[in-house]
Write a protein that holds these residues in place. Sequence first.
Motif, PDB file in Angstrom:
ATOM      1  N   GLN A 220       0.820  -1.219   0.000  1.00 55.24           N
ATOM      2  CA  GLN A 220       0.000   0.000   0.000  1.00 55.24           C
ATOM      3  C   GLN A 220       0.853   1.268   0.000  1.00 55.24           C
ATOM      4  N   ILE A 221       2.020   1.188   0.643  1.00 59.36           N
ATOM      5  CA  ILE A 221       2.852   2.394   0.735  1.00 59.36           C
ATOM      6  C   ILE A 221       4.037   2.371  -0.226  1.00 59.36           C
ATOM      7  N   GLY A 222       4.319   1.222  -0.836  1.00 61.95           N
ATOM      8  CA  GLY A 222       5.498   1.112  -1.694  1.00 61.95           C
ATOM      9  C   GLY A 222       5.420   2.004  -2.923  1.00 61.95           C
ATOM     10  N   PHE A 223       4.283   1.977  -3.620  1.00 62.01           N
ATOM     11  CA  PHE A 223       4.154   2.789  -4.835  1.00 62.01           C
ATOM     12  C   PHE A 223       4.213   4.282  -4.548  1.00 62.01           C
ATOM     13  N   PRO A 224       3.463   4.798  -3.556  1.00 67.25           N
ATOM     14  CA  PRO A 224       3.589   6.240  -3.268  1.00 67.25           C
ATOM     15  C   PRO A 224       4.998   6.655  -2.862  1.00 67.25           C
ATOM     16  N   VAL A 225       5.676   5.786  -2.101  1.00 69.41           N
ATOM     17  CA  VAL A 225       7.023   6.137  -1.658  1.00 69.41           C
ATOM     18  C   VAL A 225       7.988   6.218  -2.837  1.00 69.41           C
ATOM     19  N   THR A 226       7.991   5.208  -3.707  1.00 69.92           N
ATOM     20  CA  THR A 226       8.902   5.226  -4.855  1.00 69.92           C
ATOM     21  C   THR A 226       8.582   6.371  -5.810  1.00 69.92           C
ATOM     22  N   MET A 227       7.310   6.695  -5.988  1.00 69.41           N
ATOM     23  CA  MET A 227       6.943   7.801  -6.870  1.00 69.41           C
ATOM     24  C   MET A 227       7.395   9.135  -6.293  1.00 69.41           C
ATOM     25  N   LEU A 228       7.201   9.342  -4.978  1.00 62.88           N
ATOM     26  CA  LEU A 228       7.619  10.590  -4.347  1.00 62.88           C
ATOM     27  C   LEU A 228       9.132  10.735  -4.352  1.00 62.88           C
ATOM     28  N   VAL A 229       9.838   9.638  -4.074  1.00 57.34           N
ATOM     29  CA  VAL A 229      11.298   9.691  -4.109  1.00 57.34           C
ATOM     30  C   VAL A 229      11.779  10.013  -5.527  1.00 57.34           C
TER      31      VAL A 229
END
Length: 264
Positions: A220-229
């Motif tokens: 759930q948090i992997g995609f938002p984290v990689t996109m923001l980074v």
Amino acid sequence: MFSVTYAQLNGWLTAFLWPFVRILALIATAPVLSHMGIPVRIKVALAAFITLIVAPTLPAMPQATVFSATGVWIIVNQFLIGAAIGMTMQIAFAAVDAAGEFIGQQMGLGFAMLYDPRAGGNAVVVSSYLNALATLAFLVLDGHLQLISALITTFQSVPISTNVVAAASHAQGWKTLVGYGASVFSTGLLLSLPIVAALLITNIALGILNRAAPQIGIFQIGFPVTMLVGMLLLQLMIPNLMPFFQRTFDSGIAQVGRVAGAMY
């Protein structure tokens, strides 16, 4: 009474038509100049305007009529020469597109596609973004003017009478162009490497976190984290893009001279 002979008319026509075909082929294939947003009439008018300036400075044309077999073959050769020069510079932009593809895949935005009028099809959103920056840099650095100047220089290094198709001695020019195409991957990877490496470390960290605390819900948090980074790293990379683009475009202009020189 003013009269014009067929020989004079043919001389005037060949002096304009053959350089015009080479210049128009460049405009039809070169980056920025070949953009689909530019009307065809503007492209033809620009090619005609440049030809009117360049034609009087060129050496004597081959003794052939326009619509003879020799004249048509010369037109084919001029088109191939202009297209080869335009495609050589297009490779520099293809490297930027490749970098956008690499970054988009690592960010998880490989599925995010936008219509790219430059290519006439869909492209990854990161690739379109980097290409827009590269186009602005190309115009700011007068890359379009340098490319036209390099084309005009080829009329001296590759005369109108050069046969770049049938003569085996001119095959080195096409080999040089194909060899330069390999830089699409190396240059694209070099541009995208900092972000790709950082996102790889981010994914490894998320994997370790998932093993240590499965209840967090890493999917759930992997995609938002990689996109923001990835977006943060893109923002940090922008100030360093101009020197990179300048070196890439200078290399493309230099390669134009090598390709043209190897054709003669």
